[in-house]
Design an enzyme around this catalytic site. Structure first.
Site, PDB file in Angstrom:
ATOM      1  N   LYS A   1      13.062  31.047 -14.584  1.00  0.00           N
ATOM      2  CA  LYS A   1      12.064  30.124 -13.848  1.00  0.00           C
ATOM      3  C   LYS A   1      10.550  30.024 -14.372  1.00  0.00           C
ATOM      4  O   LYS A   1       9.935  29.075 -14.539  1.00  0.00           O
ATOM      5  CB  LYS A   1      12.206  30.122 -12.592  1.00  0.00           C
ATOM      6  CG  LYS A   1      13.641  29.620 -11.937  1.00  0.00           C
ATOM      7  CD  LYS A   1      13.794  29.624 -10.645  1.00  0.00           C
ATOM      8  CE  LYS A   1      13.475  31.049  -9.823  1.00  0.00           C
ATOM      9  NZ  LYS A   1      14.196  32.106 -10.225  1.00  0.00           N
TER      10      LYS A   1
ATOM     11  N   ARG B   1      13.596  27.223  -1.165  1.00  0.00           N
ATOM     12  CA  ARG B   1      14.832  27.992  -1.167  1.00  0.00           C
ATOM     13  C   ARG B   1      15.727  28.059  -0.172  1.00  0.00           C
ATOM     14  O   ARG B   1      16.684  28.787  -0.087  1.00  0.00           O
ATOM     15  CB  ARG B   1      14.095  29.523  -1.117  1.00  0.00           C
ATOM     16  CG  ARG B   1      13.961  30.277  -2.434  1.00  0.00           C
ATOM     17  CD  ARG B   1      13.320  31.472  -2.425  1.00  0.00           C
ATOM     18  NE  ARG B   1      13.814  32.522  -3.219  1.00  0.00           N
ATOM     19  CZ  ARG B   1      13.039  32.505  -4.039  1.00  0.00           C
ATOM     20  NH1 ARG B   1      11.980  31.871  -4.442  1.00  0.00           N
ATOM     21  NH2 ARG B   1      13.174  34.132  -4.719  1.00  0.00           N
TER      22      ARG B   1
ATOM     23  N   ARG C   1      12.621  43.711 -16.770  1.00  0.00           N
ATOM     24  CA  ARG C   1      11.358  42.819 -16.752  1.00  0.00           C
ATOM     25  C   ARG C   1      10.357  44.065 -16.549  1.00  0.00           C
ATOM     26  O   ARG C   1      10.276  45.021 -15.696  1.00  0.00           O
ATOM     27  CB  ARG C   1      11.580  41.871 -15.902  1.00  0.00           C
ATOM     28  CG  ARG C   1      10.102  41.007 -15.632  1.00  0.00           C
ATOM     29  CD  ARG C   1      10.229  39.869 -14.745  1.00  0.00           C
ATOM     30  NE  ARG C   1      10.684  39.851 -13.290  1.00  0.00           N
ATOM     31  CZ  ARG C   1      11.225  39.118 -12.416  1.00  0.00           C
ATOM     32  NH1 ARG C   1      10.923  37.699 -12.727  1.00  0.00           N
ATOM     33  NH2 ARG C   1      11.347  39.428 -11.409  1.00  0.00           N
TER      34      ARG C   1
ATOM     35  N   ARG D   1       8.306  45.433 -10.934  1.00  0.00           N
ATOM     36  CA  ARG D   1       8.135  44.854  -9.705  1.00  0.00           C
ATOM     37  C   ARG D   1       8.722  45.519  -9.015  1.00  0.00           C
ATOM     38  O   ARG D   1      10.096  45.789  -9.099  1.00  0.00           O
ATOM     39  CB  ARG D   1       8.633  43.306 -10.107  1.00  0.00           C
ATOM     40  CG  ARG D   1       7.547  42.369  -9.897  1.00  0.00           C
ATOM     41  CD  ARG D   1       7.802  41.021  -9.902  1.00  0.00           C
ATOM     42  NE  ARG D   1       8.806  40.310  -9.083  1.00  0.00           N
ATOM     43  CZ  ARG D   1       9.347  38.816  -9.050  1.00  0.00           C
ATOM     44  NH1 ARG D   1       8.842  38.222 -10.081  1.00  0.00           N
ATOM     45  NH2 ARG D   1      10.081  38.658  -8.093  1.00  0.00           N
TER      46      ARG D   1
ATOM     47  N   ARG E   1      18.928  40.349  -3.626  1.00  0.00           N
ATOM     48  CA  ARG E   1      18.213  39.215  -3.796  1.00  0.00           C
ATOM     49  C   ARG E   1      19.226  37.994  -4.263  1.00  0.00           C
ATOM     50  O   ARG E   1      19.369  36.983  -3.990  1.00  0.00           O
ATOM     51  CB  ARG E   1      16.973  39.258  -5.127  1.00  0.00           C
ATOM     52  CG  ARG E   1      15.912  39.858  -4.294  1.00  0.00           C
ATOM     53  CD  ARG E   1      14.834  40.464  -5.339  1.00  0.00           C
ATOM     54  NE  ARG E   1      14.372  39.361  -6.506  1.00  0.00           N
ATOM     55  CZ  ARG E   1      14.043  39.440  -7.660  1.00  0.00           C
ATOM     56  NH1 ARG E   1      13.965  40.824  -8.105  1.00  0.00           N
ATOM     57  NH2 ARG E   1      13.540  38.517  -8.383  1.00  0.00           N
TER      58      ARG E   1
HETATM   59  P1  AP5 Z   1      11.440  35.184 -15.346  1.00  0.00           P
HETATM   60  O1  AP5 Z   1      11.095  34.181 -15.899  1.00  0.00           O
HETATM   61  O2  AP5 Z   1      10.400  36.223 -14.695  1.00  0.00           O
HETATM   62  O3  AP5 Z   1      12.535  34.777 -14.176  1.00  0.00           O
HETATM   63  P2  AP5 Z   1      12.411  34.010 -12.727  1.00  0.00           P
HETATM   64  O4  AP5 Z   1      13.588  33.309 -12.619  1.00  0.00           O
HETATM   65  O5  AP5 Z   1      11.070  33.604 -12.710  1.00  0.00           O
HETATM   66  O6  AP5 Z   1      12.847  35.482 -11.891  1.00  0.00           O
HETATM   67  P3  AP5 Z   1      12.142  35.737 -10.431  1.00  0.00           P
HETATM   68  O7  AP5 Z   1      12.587  37.084 -10.387  1.00  0.00           O
HETATM   69  O8  AP5 Z   1      10.525  35.791 -10.696  1.00  0.00           O
HETATM   70  O9  AP5 Z   1      12.494  34.793  -9.547  1.00  0.00           O
HETATM   71  P4  AP5 Z   1      12.758  35.202  -7.941  1.00  0.00           P
HETATM   72  O10 AP5 Z   1      13.243  33.846  -7.626  1.00  0.00           O
HETATM   73  O11 AP5 Z   1      13.750  35.928  -7.499  1.00  0.00           O
HETATM   74  O12 AP5 Z   1      11.342  35.679  -7.514  1.00  0.00           O
HETATM   75  P5  AP5 Z   1      10.053  34.899  -6.666  1.00  0.00           P
HETATM   76  O13 AP5 Z   1       8.830  35.397  -7.423  1.00  0.00           O
HETATM   77  O14 AP5 Z   1      10.144  33.587  -6.599  1.00  0.00           O
HETATM   78  O15 AP5 Z   1      12.522  36.130 -16.358  1.00  0.00           O
HETATM   79  C1  AP5 Z   1      13.055  37.249 -15.873  1.00  0.00           C
HETATM   80  C2  AP5 Z   1      12.960  38.407 -17.118  1.00  0.00           C
HETATM   81  O16 AP5 Z   1      13.921  37.644 -18.198  1.00  0.00           O
HETATM   82  C3  AP5 Z   1      11.673  38.301 -17.901  1.00  0.00           C
HETATM   83  O17 AP5 Z   1      11.581  39.839 -18.449  1.00  0.00           O
HETATM   84  C4  AP5 Z   1      11.711  37.427 -19.093  1.00  0.00           C
HETATM   85  O18 AP5 Z   1      10.902  38.013 -20.086  1.00  0.00           O
HETATM   86  C5  AP5 Z   1      13.269  37.410 -19.449  1.00  0.00           C
HETATM   87  N1  AP5 Z   1      13.844  36.078 -20.110  1.00  0.00           N
HETATM   88  C6  AP5 Z   1      13.308  34.707 -19.476  1.00  0.00           C
HETATM   89  N2  AP5 Z   1      13.980  33.910 -20.334  1.00  0.00           N
HETATM   90  C7  AP5 Z   1      14.856  34.730 -21.214  1.00  0.00           C
HETATM   91  C8  AP5 Z   1      15.524  33.932 -22.100  1.00  0.00           C
HETATM   92  N3  AP5 Z   1      16.001  32.997 -22.474  1.00  0.00           N
HETATM   93  N4  AP5 Z   1      16.416  35.073 -22.794  1.00  0.00           N
HETATM   94  C9  AP5 Z   1      16.156  36.582 -22.341  1.00  0.00           C
HETATM   95  N5  AP5 Z   1      15.245  36.902 -21.792  1.00  0.00           N
HETATM   96  C10 AP5 Z   1      14.702  35.816 -20.843  1.00  0.00           C
HETATM   97  O19 AP5 Z   1      10.165  35.707  -5.327  1.00  0.00           O
HETATM   98  C11 AP5 Z   1      10.024  36.921  -4.968  1.00  0.00           C
HETATM   99  C12 AP5 Z   1      10.238  37.137  -3.494  1.00  0.00           C
HETATM  100  O20 AP5 Z   1       9.278  36.428  -2.744  1.00  0.00           O
HETATM  101  C13 AP5 Z   1      11.427  36.706  -2.977  1.00  0.00           C
HETATM  102  O21 AP5 Z   1      12.471  37.638  -2.879  1.00  0.00           O
HETATM  103  C14 AP5 Z   1      11.259  36.301  -1.496  1.00  0.00           C
HETATM  104  O22 AP5 Z   1      10.963  37.362  -0.695  1.00  0.00           O
HETATM  105  C15 AP5 Z   1       9.494  35.681  -1.524  1.00  0.00           C
HETATM  106  N6  AP5 Z   1       9.586  34.250  -1.877  1.00  0.00           N
HETATM  107  C16 AP5 Z   1       9.173  33.602  -2.782  1.00  0.00           C
HETATM  108  N7  AP5 Z   1       9.260  32.252  -2.709  1.00  0.00           N
HETATM  109  C17 AP5 Z   1       9.903  32.334  -1.490  1.00  0.00           C
HETATM  110  C18 AP5 Z   1      10.348  30.956  -0.605  1.00  0.00           C
HETATM  111  N8  AP5 Z   1      10.163  29.589  -1.176  1.00  0.00           N
HETATM  112  N9  AP5 Z   1      10.883  31.064   0.538  1.00  0.00           N
HETATM  113  C19 AP5 Z   1      11.044  32.432   1.076  1.00  0.00           C
HETATM  114  N10 AP5 Z   1      10.677  33.384   0.434  1.00  0.00           N
HETATM  115  C20 AP5 Z   1      10.118  33.606  -0.856  1.00  0.00           C
END
Ligand code: AP5
Ligand code: ZN
Length: 216
Positions: free
Chosen positions: A13, A88, A127, A160, A171
């Protein structure tokens, strides 16, 4: 353009959001990024959120909704935006829907990024994120020129805290339990669009562009 990127942790994402935001000149609003910035800066919000994040649990809805309300009031988000990692939970989606009704700004699409569990575990455990500028790399799929060093700013690439394997598995479970019900929520509203999120970053990006050209 008003779009939500929905998909499990590691679906890509954040990677795709940067590209879409640049193409359509809309702000990329990542609740995860906003929370991590608060944790880094040691704000009250950051202190509250940290325990949940480190355990891979969701931060309470009221905290998130307060944060998003403030972000959407900023001038760059008056017309369009791209949400990454929000909403979410069903209550978050309902609150967003209400807010957008009040603003007279319906969503254009909710993109569901589809990747299997094995792949997301590999993406997340490999990552690495720049401590200084937040740039994201992958040890195997997108390695930096010099190991452990950010190509963009020379900062240190680190894992991270919530990308440790046990937290990743939690997660994913939290996603299944709390976030997957949103698929039905948005399907019912005719907004859900599927994106096959495997293949290269460019290939996935092209699939997303094709959908957005269609809804824009
Ligand atoms: P990346 O693009 O970083 O993946 P992502 O989908 O953004 O994953 P996140 O882990 O950031 O999502 P998340 O939803 O768990 O975390 P968030 O920060 O929102 O890609 C991942 C890896 O793959 C990278 O190394 C990239 O290089 C590689 N990659 C990408 N595309 C690729 C491809 N096509 N092929 C190969 N490799 C590829 O949330 C973190 C925490 O915050 C949550 O756990 C929660 O505690 C809190 N939080 C955040 N938002 C909320 C909410 N709305 N409500 C409640 N809690 C929340
Ligand atoms: Zn950097």
């Amino acid at each position: 353009m008003r779009v939500i990127l929905l998909g499990p942790p590691g679906a890509g994402k954040g990677t795709q959001a940067g590209r879409i935001a640049a193409t359509y000149a809309i702000p990329h609003i990542s609740t995860g990024d906003i929370l991590r910035a608060n944790v880094r800066e040691g704000t009250e919000l950051g202190k509250q959120a940290r325990t949940y994040m480190d355990a891979g649990e969701l931060v309470p809805d009221d905290v998130i909704l307060g944060m998003v309300g403030i972000r959407l009031a900023e001038p760059d988000a008056t017309e369009g935006f791209l949400f990454d990692g929000f909403p979410r939970t069903v209550p978050q989606a309902e609150a967003l829907e209400q807010l957008l009704i009040e603003r007279g700004q319906p969503l254009d699409a909710v993109l569901r990024m589809i990747v299997d569990t094995r792949e997301v575990v590999q993406r997340l455990t490999g990552r690495r994120t720049c401590r200084a500028c937040g740039a994201v790399k992958h040890m195997v799929y997108d390695p930096p020129e010099v190991e452990g060093v950010c190509d963009k700013c020379g900062g240190e690439l680190v894992q991270r805290d919530d990308d440790a394997e046990d937290v990743v598995l939690n997660r994913l479970e939290v996603y299944r339990r709390s976030t997957e019900p949103l698929e039905e929520f948005y399907w019912g509203r005719g907004l859900l669009r599927d994106v096959e999120a495997v293949g290269s970053v460019d290939e996935v990006g092209e699939r997303i562009d094709a959908i957005l050209r269609d809804v824009a």
